[in-house]
Design an enzyme around this catalytic site. Structure first.
Site, PDB file in Angstrom:
ATOM      1  N   GLU A  41       0.879  -1.269  -0.086  1.00 43.75           N
ATOM      2  CA  GLU A  41       0.134  -0.007   0.090  1.00 43.75           C
ATOM      3  C   GLU A  41       0.802   1.200   0.037  1.00 43.75           C
ATOM      4  OE1 GLU A  41      -2.319   1.393   3.023  1.00 43.75           O
ATOM      5  OE2 GLU A  41      -0.628   1.628   4.483  1.00 43.75           O
ATOM      6  N   HIS A  70      -4.369   3.437   2.020  1.00 45.38           N
ATOM      7  CA  HIS A  70      -4.147   4.494   0.802  1.00 45.38           C
ATOM      8  C   HIS A  70      -4.379   3.844  -0.650  1.00 45.38           C
ATOM      9  CE1 HIS A  70      -2.040   7.185   3.263  1.00 45.38           C
ATOM     10  NE2 HIS A  70      -1.257   6.142   3.950  1.00 45.38           N
ATOM     11  N   HIS A 154      -5.593  -4.808   8.377  1.00 42.90           N
ATOM     12  CA  HIS A 154      -4.889  -3.363   8.046  1.00 42.90           C
ATOM     13  C   HIS A 154      -5.461  -2.376   9.136  1.00 42.90           C
ATOM     14  CE1 HIS A 154      -2.069  -1.129   5.865  1.00 42.90           C
ATOM     15  NE2 HIS A 154      -2.836   0.000   5.763  1.00 42.90           N
ATOM     16  N   HIS A 179       0.132  -1.889   8.525  1.00 43.57           N
ATOM     17  CA  HIS A 179      -0.333  -0.586   8.824  1.00 43.57           C
ATOM     18  C   HIS A 179       0.526   0.170   9.741  1.00 43.57           C
ATOM     19  CE1 HIS A 179      -2.539   3.269   8.704  1.00 43.57           C
ATOM     20  NE2 HIS A 179      -2.699   3.185  10.109  1.00 43.57           N
ATOM     21  N   HIS A 181       3.754  -0.289  10.456  1.00 42.32           N
ATOM     22  CA  HIS A 181       5.018  -0.450   9.880  1.00 42.32           C
ATOM     23  C   HIS A 181       6.037  -0.656  11.125  1.00 42.32           C
ATOM     24  CE1 HIS A 181       4.463   2.443   6.033  1.00 42.32           C
ATOM     25  NE2 HIS A 181       3.156   1.548   6.478  1.00 42.32           N
TER      26      HIS A 181
HETATM   27 FE   FE2 Z   1       1.450   1.342   5.452  1.00 46.95          FE
HETATM   28 FE   FE2 Z   2      -1.804   1.904   6.165  1.00 45.77          FE
END
Ligand code: FE2
Ligand code: FE2
Length: 268
Positions: A41, A70, A154, A179, A181
């Site tokens: 994403e 995104h 996510h 999501h 990270h």
């Molecule tokens: Fe991301």
């Molecule tokens: Fe995200």
């Protein structure tokens, strides 16, 4: 037959795409992988996935692709979402949102692996429908001969992700979070043999704040003045998990975290 499935966390920008290309042949050989699932994403300049970069993520070795909040940042991904059979939209977006709710990869021996994606609702700007109900609905729609089901949740909140793991225990083969990270250290096989982790971590530059130029982000936190955040460039890693799943039952027996550090010589 036992299958080994690699799930890769959010690919961020050019560094993320580069380490994906570098790592996948190595990891495939090292771990005898049967299927690679990539959350892409943030692949295009840190937000979204263009049609051209979709092709690159596939060419690097990804069999199935998930996205996130995104998803529609790049206009030309919409046609890909509507036509390609290896990429999914979050299933709890409105029904008119372009894209498919599940995708299936067939291994060389004919085993089907389905992937679905859902968005969390806690602390997320994009307000989607109930992710638990959406996961139930899409799992029920997957052809019954496909025993291996992988769910990308996510979401921002670890509590919501852990709740999803328990909700799908015994019905999904793997539930992984994306999501945030940042890789979490809570990987485990739940009692009804669903492999679970709260977040795979990002595939991108770690000399950063979750993939972006750290000086810009730190400055913005302190000043309160919004500024553009460029994708960072250094300390690039691929992060994810490998799960071992039995093909006839779809149940998992093992999950291990994977980290691959990019060759510094190839980094910008
Ligand atoms: Fe991301
Ligand atoms: Fe995200």
């Amino acid at each position: 037959m036992e299958l080994r499935i690699l799930c890769i966390g959010d690919v961020v920008g050019r560094p993320g795409r580069q380490v994906l290309r570098e790592a996948l042949p190595v990891l495939t050989k090292q771990h005898s992988l049967d299927c690679i699932i990539t959350n892409a994403e943030n692949s295009t300049d840190g937000a979204g996935l263009s049609a051209a970069h979709y092709q690159k993520v596939v060419a690097a070795g990804s069999h199935l692709i998930t996205l996130g909040d995104h998803i529609y940042r790049r206009r030309d991904i919409i046609q890909v979402m509507e036509t390609a059979d290896n990429i999914v939209k979050p299933a709890n977006l409105p029904t008119q949102a372009p894209g498919k709710e599940f995708a299936i990869h067939r291994t060389e021996s004919g085993v089907g692996i389905a992937v679905i994606s859902v968005l969390g609702r806690l602390f997320m700007k994009l307000q989607a429908n109930c992710p638990f109900a959406a996961a139930d609905r899409v799992i029920a729609a997957i052809p019954s001969d496909v025993k291996i089901i992988v769910v990308d949740f996510h979401a921002e909140a670890t509590s919501e992700k852990i709740a999803m793991g328990w909700h799908l225990d015994g019905r999904a083969s793997i539930v992984f979070g994306t999501h945030t990270h940042v890789p979490t250290a809570d990987e485990r096989v739940l009692p009804k043999r669903t492999a679970y982790i709260s977040d795979l971590g990002m595939t991108g530059p770690y000399d950063s704040v979750i993939g972006r130029d750290r000086n810009r982000v730190v400055g913005t936190f302190i000043s309160g003045v919004p500024s553009p955040f460029d994708v960072a460039t250094n300390d690039t890693r691929l992060c994810g998990i490998i799960a071992t799943v039995e093909s006839t039952t779809g149940r998992a027996s093992a999950i291990q975290r994977i980290r691959y550090d990019a060759n510094p010589a190839t980094q910008r």
